[in-house]
Each structure stands twice: as C-alpha cells, then as structure tokens.
Write a protein that holds these residues in place. Structure first.
Motif, PDB file in Angstrom:
ATOM      1  N   LEU A  67       0.854  -1.317   0.233  1.00 47.80           N
ATOM      2  CA  LEU A  67      -0.252   0.273   0.155  1.00 47.80           C
ATOM      3  C   LEU A  67       1.345   1.849  -0.224  1.00 47.80           C
ATOM      4  N   ILE A  68       2.490   0.792   0.258  1.00 46.22           N
ATOM      5  CA  ILE A  68       3.192   2.055   0.418  1.00 46.22           C
ATOM      6  C   ILE A  68       3.908   2.501  -1.373  1.00 46.22           C
ATOM      7  N   ARG A  69       4.339   1.216  -1.783  1.00 46.48           N
ATOM      8  CA  ARG A  69       4.626   1.220  -3.429  1.00 46.48           C
ATOM      9  C   ARG A  69       4.941  -0.246  -3.959  1.00 46.48           C
ATOM     10  N   LYS A  70       4.692  -0.032  -5.816  1.00 48.35           N
ATOM     11  CA  LYS A  70       4.442  -0.880  -6.620  1.00 48.35           C
ATOM     12  C   LYS A  70       4.934  -1.835  -5.804  1.00 48.35           C
ATOM     13  N   ALA A  71       3.513  -2.916  -5.607  1.00 51.13           N
ATOM     14  CA  ALA A  71       4.720  -4.626  -5.969  1.00 51.13           C
ATOM     15  C   ALA A  71       4.183  -5.130  -6.549  1.00 51.13           C
ATOM     16  N   ASN A 102      -0.996   5.245  -0.201  1.00 48.34           N
ATOM     17  CA  ASN A 102      -0.816   5.660  -1.685  1.00 48.34           C
ATOM     18  C   ASN A 102      -1.525   5.477  -2.377  1.00 48.34           C
ATOM     19  N   SER A 103      -2.571   6.353  -2.280  1.00 50.42           N
ATOM     20  CA  SER A 103      -4.021   5.830  -2.520  1.00 50.42           C
ATOM     21  C   SER A 103      -4.200   5.902  -4.110  1.00 50.42           C
ATOM     22  N   LYS A 104      -3.011   6.075  -5.248  1.00 50.50           N
ATOM     23  CA  LYS A 104      -3.410   5.927  -6.411  1.00 50.50           C
ATOM     24  C   LYS A 104      -2.240   5.042  -6.689  1.00 50.50           C
ATOM     25  N   LEU A 105      -2.150   4.011  -6.284  1.00 52.32           N
ATOM     26  CA  LEU A 105      -1.803   2.417  -6.796  1.00 52.32           C
ATOM     27  C   LEU A 105      -2.899   1.814  -6.577  1.00 52.32           C
TER      28      LEU A 105
END
Length: 321
Positions: A67-71, A102-105
């Motif tokens: 929820l913080i960076r792309k996985a 990051n709500s854009k993920l």
C-alpha cells in the motif's frame, strides 16, 4: 470487515484500532508489513484460519509495503482474492502511523473498494484548543492559562504530541506555569522542518544533513519526512500568497487558522525565500516521493541525502534553470 486506517494523528489511529479490537472480542494477530520477513501468505492464514481461542480474529498489519510502493502483482493474487470475499468473523486492518499509504496504487484502489477507509487527521486550530483544554480537565492538571496557551502552541495541532507532553506534566508535583511547560515539554517537529527548509535555502549542507537525521529519528520513515516537508512548503507558499495580497498579521492568523508563534516561524523562513523556490523544492520532493515508492534498489535514507546534495549542487531553484 477490512479497514484501511491512515492519517496524521497516531493517537487517533491507535484509539480506533483499540476500539475495533475491544468490540471484536477476538484473538489478535500482528504483522509488520515493512519487515523483509513479512509474508502475505502467513497474514492470509491468520485471516482464514480457525482461532484456537476465539470464534473471531483481528489481523493487524502495520505499514504494508504493497500500500506504500508498487509491488509484483503475482505476489498479491492471494490477497486480492481474499479482499474480494473476506470472512465476516475476521477484522483485517491495514494501518500506517506515518501517513505513508499511496491511494494512487492499483492494489490500494482494489482493496479500498471492499474496505472502510478512515483518515484520522489533526483538529483545526480552534477545535485543537478546545481539545487541549478538555484533555487537561480529564487529567486534572493544576495549570494556568498562560501555560495552556504555550502548551497548545508547542504542540501545534498535534494531538499525539500533546498527549505525550501531558504524560510528562502529570508527574510534576506543583502548579504548572509557562516555565514548567518550556522546561519539560517537547515542541512539534514543525520546528525541525522549518530548520530543514532554512538550511536548504542557506545552502548549509552540514545543517541540512544534521536536521535530516533528527527528522528521520523522530518520524522513522523517509516518506513521512517528505510529507512533512511538503506540507510545510505548501503552508509557506500559502502564507507568502497572503502576504503578497497585503494581508495583515491578524488577518493571516485568522484566515490560515494559525498561532502567532507559527506565523513568526513562517515569516523567518520566508525571509529571502521566493514562491518560485518553494515550487522548485516541491517539485524535487515529488520526484523523490515517486522514486522512494517505485524503486527499492537503494535505501530511502540514502536517496533522501542524495536529494539534499543534488539540491545544494544545483543551487536555488537551479538558478531558474
């Protein structure tokens, strides 16, 4: 039920989690989503497994990396299957004390579709003062009005910091006056973010790196420091705009809902700092934020220190490029 709990106030986040746990009367499982050993499969086992001690479960996941960076989407397939059809007897709570989500993920949006999203932020200036007095009354502190005013200014709408300071003041044996508050209480890290901005605009690399390490120690997250600095810069831009419109001090304090103390700190930082420079620094912080969330090839702290050195190397807003 699934929750995404985020915001700027750690104390309100903790209180909400405690409320859910107490209402659930369930066995609690805790996971650190930022730990290298964190396993989504183990988290899902806790969500789907039968508890030995209760019919219900609460699964708490702090700072889940996805929820913080792309996985990698392959690693998230099991999670997405679960959130599309969660067990009713399990409360799955994703939370961050640093407001890092990051709500854009894509995965954030997919989880949020089936979750209750709670944003627990600070009070506005007027309501924070009321909150300060209500908490002082609850703790039955012997404190005069001048000390209350100083305490409120030191905490700057930070309820978490206020409650930390109240725990210290409760131990003081006598009447609390401004000298006691000044001696015992910790000020908001607004001061540190002002110091960082001042060091950058003064091109003082030693000071900038010193404040950076202090901020990291207090925030425990580069993304938290980036957010702190970005918010402070946006605040400075707003104050600069109000000044450019000829607003007087009392008008600015009323419009921006800020104290005299914070306005003084802002004016100190704005001395010689132009709006173009603020926008340039915000642009660099935005690039840094994206890099930290999308690329883990180097540590976030090293990346932040490279940002400081790059800014100082190029000069003030790259000499207008």
């Amino acid at each position: 039920m699934i929750y995404i709990i985020q915001g700027q106030e750690e104390i309100f986040i903790r209180e909400k989690i405690d409320e859910i746990v107490k209402q659930s009367d369930a066995e609690v499982f805790r996971f650190d989503g930022s730990d290298k050993e964190f396993s989504i499969d183990q988290m899902l086992e806790a969500c789907e497994g039968n508890s030995l001690f209760s019919d219900a479960s609460v699964v708490l996941v702090n700072e889940p990396y996805f929820l913080i960076r792309k996985a990698d989407e392959k690693d998230l397939q099991g999670l997405l299957r679960y959130v599309s059809d969660p067990l009713y007897q399990t409360q799955l709570i994703f939370y961050t004390y640093q407001n890092n989500f990051n709500s854009k993920l894509k995965v954030y949006k997919q989880i949020a579709e089936n979750a209750q999203v709670l944003n627990l932020n600070s009070y506005d200036y007027k309501n924070f003062n009321s909150y300060v007095r209500s908490r002082i009354n609850e703790e039955k502190l012997d404190i005069n009005n001048e000390a209350i005013y100083l305490l409120s200014n030191l905490c700057k709408r930070n309820a978490t910091l206020l409650n930390q300071n109240l725990e210290i003041l409760k131990l003081y044996p006598g009447k609390i006056d401004p000298k006691v508050v000044s001696s015992l209480c910790t000020a908001s890290d607004d001061n540190d973010s002002f110091e960082m901005i001042n060091a950058l605009t003064a091109r003082d690399v030693t000071k900038a790196l010193s404040v950076e390490r202090k901020l990291l120690k207090e925030n425990d997250s580069v993304l938290g420091v980036i957010g702190l600095l970005a918010n402070q810069l946006r605040f400075l831009y707003y104050i600069s705009y109000l000044v450019s419109k000829g607003k007087k001090r009392n008008e600015i304090m009323e419009i921006a809902s800020i104290s005299d103390y914070r306005l003084n700190k802002a004016m100190e930082s704005l001395n010689g700092l132009k709006k173009e420079e603020i926008m340039y620094m915000l642009a660099l912080l935005s690039e840094l934020d994206i890099s930290c969330k999308s690329d883990n090839s180097i540590s976030d702290q090293l990346r932040f220190e490279m940002f400081i050195l790059e800014f100082l190397r190029k000069g003030r807003y790259a000499q207008k490029q």
